[in-house]
Design a protein around this motif. Structure first.
Motif, mmCIF file in Angstrom:
data_model
loop_
_atom_site.group_PDB
_atom_site.id
_atom_site.type_symbol
_atom_site.label_atom_id
_atom_site.label_comp_id
_atom_site.label_asym_id
_atom_site.label_seq_id
_atom_site.Cartn_x
_atom_site.Cartn_y
_atom_site.Cartn_z
ATOM 1 N N THR A 233 -13.028 8.367 -15.507
ATOM 2 C CA THR A 233 -13.578 9.616 -14.956
ATOM 3 C C THR A 233 -12.662 10.173 -13.870
ATOM 4 O O THR A 233 -12.362 11.370 -13.848
ATOM 5 N N ALA A 234 -12.212 9.307 -12.969
ATOM 6 C CA ALA A 234 -11.331 9.748 -11.892
ATOM 7 C C ALA A 234 -10.009 10.272 -12.441
ATOM 8 O O ALA A 234 -9.495 11.313 -11.997
ATOM 9 N N ASN A 237 -10.495 13.695 -14.095
ATOM 10 C CA ASN A 237 -10.700 14.747 -13.099
ATOM 11 C C ASN A 237 -9.396 15.135 -12.424
ATOM 12 O O ASN A 237 -9.165 16.293 -12.091
ATOM 13 N N GLN A 304 -18.641 13.806 -12.335
ATOM 14 C CA GLN A 304 -18.286 13.884 -10.925
ATOM 15 C C GLN A 304 -19.209 14.856 -10.187
ATOM 16 O O GLN A 304 -19.640 14.582 -9.064
#
Length: 317
Positions: A233-234, A237, A304
Motif C-alpha cells: 500500500t505504501a 501510494n 490510505q
C-alpha cells in the motif's frame, strides 16, 4: 545438573529443522514439536505448516502435555518478536519452536525457538543466519558460514531470558550495523536446562494472545500478511504520478511473476489480483496508456484515505 552447554547443544538449528519434519524420525521416542513457517510472498495460502509429531514417552520429569504447551507458548513468544520485526520492515519468513523430548540418540531437555528470514537477508551475513532463542540463555544472532556447531560464533543479546520484542528488534538493528560487535560472544545462563519448566511456561504464557491462543502459526501468518499488504500500500501510494519504468523481461518471466501474484491473493490481500489485472492490461501497450490500468494504485489510495479518516475519528474520540 550444571548449567553448561551439553555436548549436543551446538546442534540447535539442526534439531529445530529435524523435529519440524525436514528429516526422518526414529520410531522409538515420543516428541512434540511445532514448525511455524510462512511462504515467501505476502499472504500465501497453502498446506498448514504446523507439524505435530509424537514418537517414545518423555521422561517422568516432563510430561508430553507440558512439552506441547512449552512448544506452543515458545512459538507465541517467537511470533511476538516476529510481529515487531515485520512492523519495522524486516523480511521475516517463519518461526520455529521445540519443547523437550526423549530420543535415544539426541535427547533434548528444554525449550527453544527461532525467527527465520529470507535467503537474501541471510546472504548478507555469509550464509545461514537468523535469530535464535534458548530457554536457558535468551536470544542470539547466529551465522553459520561453514559446517560447524550451530551456536558457535553467535552474538548473544544478554538482556535476560525473556526480553520484550522491541528489545530483540533493537538488538537486531545493532547486528545489522556491526554484526561482530553487537551483544556479546559470551553465552549467558539464566536458568538450568530442564529444570523449572513449569515456571518458565507461566512466563511464556504472557505472550499468548486470546485471539490466536491456540495457533502461533495463524498469528504469524496474519501478522505477515498485514505487514506486506501495508508495505505494498505504501509503495503504490508513493508511485502516484511517478513515471513508468521499463524493465526487460522474458515472456516466461512475466508469466511466472503473474502466477506468483495470483498465488499470493487471499481475503486480506487484494493486490495480487489487482496487480495481475493491471500488468495484463499493459502488456503490449505503450507507457502512455498505463494510467488507464492502475486499479492497484487506486486501491492503495483508498486504503490510505480510509486509514487517515479512522485515525482522525480516533483523535476526536
Amino acid at each position: 545438573m550444571s548449567a553448561r552447554i551439553p555436548s549436543n547443544r551446538g546442534q540447535s538449528r539442526s534439531r529445530l529443522h529435524r523435529v519440524a519434519g525436514l528429516a526422518p524420525h526414529n520410531g522409538g521416542s515420543r516428541r512434540t514439536v511445532l514448525h511455524l513457517g510462512s511462504d515467501a510472498l505476502l499472504g500465501l495460502k497453502g498446506s498448514d505448516p504446523t507439524t505435530l509429531q509424537e514418537e517414545a514417552p518423555l521422561s517422568s520429569e516432563t510430561s508430553p502435555k507440558l512439552s506441547k504447551e512449552l512448544t506452543r507458548c515458545a512459538g507465541h513468544y517467537a511470533a511476538a518478536v516476529a510481529e515487531r520485526l515485520l512492523a519495522e520492515g524486516l523480511p521475516v519468513t517463519g518461526i520455529l519452536s521445540c519443547g523437550p523430548y526423549d530420543d535415544p540418540e539426541d535427547p533434548y531437555l528444554d525449550v527453544q525457538a527461532s525467527v527465520d528470514f529470507t535467503k537474501s537477508f541471510q546472504d548478507q551475513y555469509g550464509g545461514d543466519a537468523g535469530l535464535h532463542w534458548e530457554g536457558d540463555s535468551g536470544w542470539c544472532f547466529y551465522r553459520v558460514t561453514e559446517e560447524q556447531d550451530y551456536l558457535k560464533g553467535a552474538r548473544w543479546l544478554g538482556a535476560g531470558l525473556l526480553p520484550e520484542p522491541r528489545r530483540v528488534a533493537a538488538f537486531l538493528d545493532t547486528v545489522r550495523l556491526a554484526p561482530d560487535e553487537a551483544g556479546s560472544a559470551e553465552r549467558p545462563y539464566y536458568r538450568t536446562a530442564g529444570q523449572g519448566l513449569s515456571d518458565l511456561l507461566e512466563r511464556l504464557r504472557l505472550y499468548v494472545p486470546k485471539l490466536f491462543a491456540h495457533s502461533p502459526q495463524a498469528r504469524f501468518d496474519s501478522a505477515r500478511t498485514d505487514a506486506y499488504v501495508e508495505r505494498v500500500t505504501a509503495a503504490l501510494n508513493e508511485s502516484g504520478s511517478a513515471p513508468a519504468v521499463q524493465v526487460p523481461l522474458r515472456r516466461g518471466e512475466l508469466i511466472a511473476l503473474l502466477h506468483l501474484l495470483e498465488y499470493s491473493e487471499n481475503h486480506k490481500n487484494p493486490y495480487g489480483r489487482l496487480l495481475t489485472a493491471d500488468i495484463n492490461a499493459r502488456v503490449g501497450t505503450s507507457t502512455a496508456t498505463s494510467e488507464a490500468t492502475d486499479s492497484a494504485v487506486r486501491e492503495a489510495v483508498r486504503r490510505q484515505r480510509a486509514r487517515k479518516q479512522r485515525h482522525g475519528h480516533d483523535g476526536l474520540a
